[in-house]
Every structure is written in structure tokens, then in C-alpha cells.
Write a protein that holds these residues in place. Structure first.
Motif, mmCIF file in Angstrom:
data_model
loop_
_atom_site.group_PDB
_atom_site.id
_atom_site.type_symbol
_atom_site.label_atom_id
_atom_site.label_comp_id
_atom_site.label_asym_id
_atom_site.label_seq_id
_atom_site.Cartn_x
_atom_site.Cartn_y
_atom_site.Cartn_z
ATOM 1 N N GLU A 74 53.457 34.533 -56.962
ATOM 2 C CA GLU A 74 54.079 34.594 -55.653
ATOM 3 C C GLU A 74 54.177 33.307 -54.980
ATOM 4 O O GLU A 74 55.074 32.916 -54.224
ATOM 5 N N THR A 89 67.640 38.648 -49.418
ATOM 6 C CA THR A 89 67.871 39.699 -50.270
ATOM 7 C C THR A 89 66.838 40.848 -50.271
ATOM 8 O O THR A 89 67.165 41.776 -50.564
ATOM 9 N N ASP A 90 65.684 40.452 -49.513
ATOM 10 C CA ASP A 90 64.691 41.592 -49.434
ATOM 11 C C ASP A 90 63.782 41.129 -48.359
ATOM 12 O O ASP A 90 63.597 39.888 -48.149
ATOM 13 N N LYS A 93 61.558 27.214 -54.111
ATOM 14 C CA LYS A 93 61.151 28.162 -53.147
ATOM 15 C C LYS A 93 62.339 29.049 -52.942
ATOM 16 O O LYS A 93 63.397 28.809 -52.626
ATOM 17 N N THR A 94 61.996 30.425 -53.200
ATOM 18 C CA THR A 94 62.690 31.688 -52.875
ATOM 19 C C THR A 94 62.336 32.741 -51.729
ATOM 20 O O THR A 94 62.862 33.786 -51.924
ATOM 21 N N CYS A 95 61.204 32.444 -51.106
ATOM 22 C CA CYS A 95 60.704 33.290 -50.184
ATOM 23 C C CYS A 95 60.030 32.603 -49.276
ATOM 24 O O CYS A 95 59.439 31.336 -49.575
ATOM 25 N N GLU A 106 62.476 37.242 -49.058
ATOM 26 C CA GLU A 106 63.114 36.864 -49.927
ATOM 27 C C GLU A 106 64.443 36.493 -49.736
ATOM 28 O O GLU A 106 65.305 37.088 -49.400
ATOM 29 N N LEU A 155 56.653 30.904 -55.942
ATOM 30 C CA LEU A 155 57.794 31.271 -55.535
ATOM 31 C C LEU A 155 58.110 30.662 -54.035
ATOM 32 O O LEU A 155 59.129 30.689 -53.578
ATOM 33 N N GLU A 156 56.930 30.533 -53.486
ATOM 34 C CA GLU A 156 56.715 30.024 -52.040
ATOM 35 C C GLU A 156 57.164 28.476 -51.838
ATOM 36 O O GLU A 156 56.842 27.978 -50.872
ATOM 37 N N ARG A 185 56.790 33.511 -46.000
ATOM 38 C CA ARG A 185 55.920 34.461 -45.271
ATOM 39 C C ARG A 185 55.912 33.997 -43.785
ATOM 40 O O ARG A 185 55.536 32.864 -43.657
ATOM 41 N N GLU A 197 68.106 33.921 -51.357
ATOM 42 C CA GLU A 197 68.929 32.947 -52.359
ATOM 43 C C GLU A 197 69.678 32.111 -51.899
ATOM 44 O O GLU A 197 70.363 32.184 -50.726
#
Length: 210
Positions: free
Chosen positions: A142, A128-129, A23-25, A200, A145-146, A27, A202
Motif C-alpha cells: 500500500e 474510486t473508493d 501513486k493511486t491513493c 483511492e 501505491l502511495e 491518506r 484513477e
């Protein structure tokens, strides 16, 4: 400018995804007054024109900005010495606890993530964003990545361990709806397709750690 250190909550399933690096983001719904919508403005990380969400009542800013340091609040407990002083923090999302006890053998007095003190945090993240999207814009990649998983490749027989076959995107839908209160599903559930902050991050070291 001093870096902000802010809390962020994750459930046990998502903490496991963080721990395994999947997991790197995340919502988070942009919550507005009833029957009101708007549009994104600005850019992430641009101090002269910062990212926001304009609606008739004003401008919403994201809860986190690039450069913020987040400490993860998760379901936790505390082991104390005989005199009542602090000994160890333990976490429900762990498979093994500090002294070798299995999570399935020892019963702890688990406390909600919202009550976890900053000093107990073991996971630290750097933003990071940040951007704005509609929830249903999420792609299969995506969703992975969640922290969602595609279990289709692991299905080998009718009596497998999975309850149902799903893509990562389908799994994300279940995860998302499970975090929304039933009374808010019509506004923030998957079918409502709300605007969301996409954050996002890290892994990073705890601030001040040598």
C-alpha cells in the motif's frame, strides 16, 4: 446527480509519483477535537448508509466520495505574453518546460499550490473508493501505491546517490511526517497513529474534454 469537481493538493514529490503512474491513493488525517476519538460507520459509496466517522461531537464525512472528480493543485507559474496576457502554465514538478527549457536553467516565479486556479490544472483524477484505517495499518504494498519507493534493490555501494536505505513503508513514514505541521505531530504524526481517510483514485480526462 451532478458530479462534483473538487481540488486536491499534492507536493512536488507526490506530483512526480502521479505523473509516473506510481501513486493511486492518498491518506488524509481525520481531524477531531483534542483528546477525542471515535469509530468508522457506514460504507464507501453507499448513499443509504454513507461512510463517516462517528465521534462524541457528531459525524465527520470524508472530503471526497467515490465518483468525485479531483483536479490537482501543484506548485505552478505562468508565462505571459509581452502585453501581459496569458501564454502558458508551467509546473515545478516537470522535468521539461513548454518551450524546451530545462527546469534547472530557467528560473520561474513559483506560486504555492493552494493558489493554483482550476483552469491551470493538468492532472484530473476520479475517486474510486474511500475507507477508514489507522495510519500505521499501511502495508508495504500500500505504501508503494502511495508513491513511496523501496530503494534497497538500488543500493550498490556506500557512495550511492541515496541518503539512506529504506523500504517503501519507511519512505512513506518520512513523506507523511513531512506534511504535518510540527505542532501537530503529536496528534497526526506517524507515532500518533491517527485514523485516516484512505482515498483511492484513477486518472481521468478533464470534464467536458472531447
Amino acid at each position: 446527480m451532478r458530479v462534483r469537481e473538487l481540488p486536491i493538493l499534492f507536493n512536488d514529490e507526490m506530483v512526480q509519483a502521479l505523473l509516473t503512474g506510481r501513486k493511486t491513493c492518498t491518506r488524509r488525517a481525520i481531524k477531531l477535537p483534542d483528546k477525542m476519538t471515535g469509530r468508522p460507520i457506514g460504507k464507501s459509496g453507499d448513499s443509504s448508509n454513507p461512510l463517516g466517522f462517528f465521534y462524541p461531537g457528531g459525524i465527520k464525512r470524508p472530503p471526497y466520495q467515490p465518483g468525485d472528480i479531483l483536479y490537482v493543485r501543484e506548485t505552478w507559474s505562468e508565462i505571459k505574453n509581452a502585453d501581459g496576457s496569458h501564454k502558458k502554465y508551467v509546473y515545478k514538478a516537470s522535468d521539461q518546460y513548454p518551450f524546451g527549457e530545462s527546469r534547472y536553467i530557467i528560473k520561474f516565479n513559483w506560486k504555492p499550490s493552494i493558489h493554483m486556479p482550476k483552469e491551470a490544472a493538468r492532472i484530473w483524477l476520479k475517486v474510486t473508493d474511500v475507507r477508514v484505517e489507522r495510519l500505521q495499518d499501511i502495508t508495504e504494498a500500500e505504501a508503494i501505491l502511495e508513491g513511496a519507493t523501496n530503494n534497497i534493490a538500488f543500493i550498490h555501494s556506500p557512495d550511492n546517490e541515496y541518503d539512506h536505505i529504506h523500504t517503501a513503508r519507511e519512505h512513506f513514514i518520512d513523506i507523511w511526517n513531512s506534511t504535518i505541521k510540527k505542532g501537530d505531530l503529536d496528534k497526526y504524526g506517524w507515532d500518533a497513529n491517527p485514523f485516516v481517510w484512505v482515498i483511492e483514485f484513477e486518472w481521468c480526462e478533464k470534464p467536458g474534454k472531447e
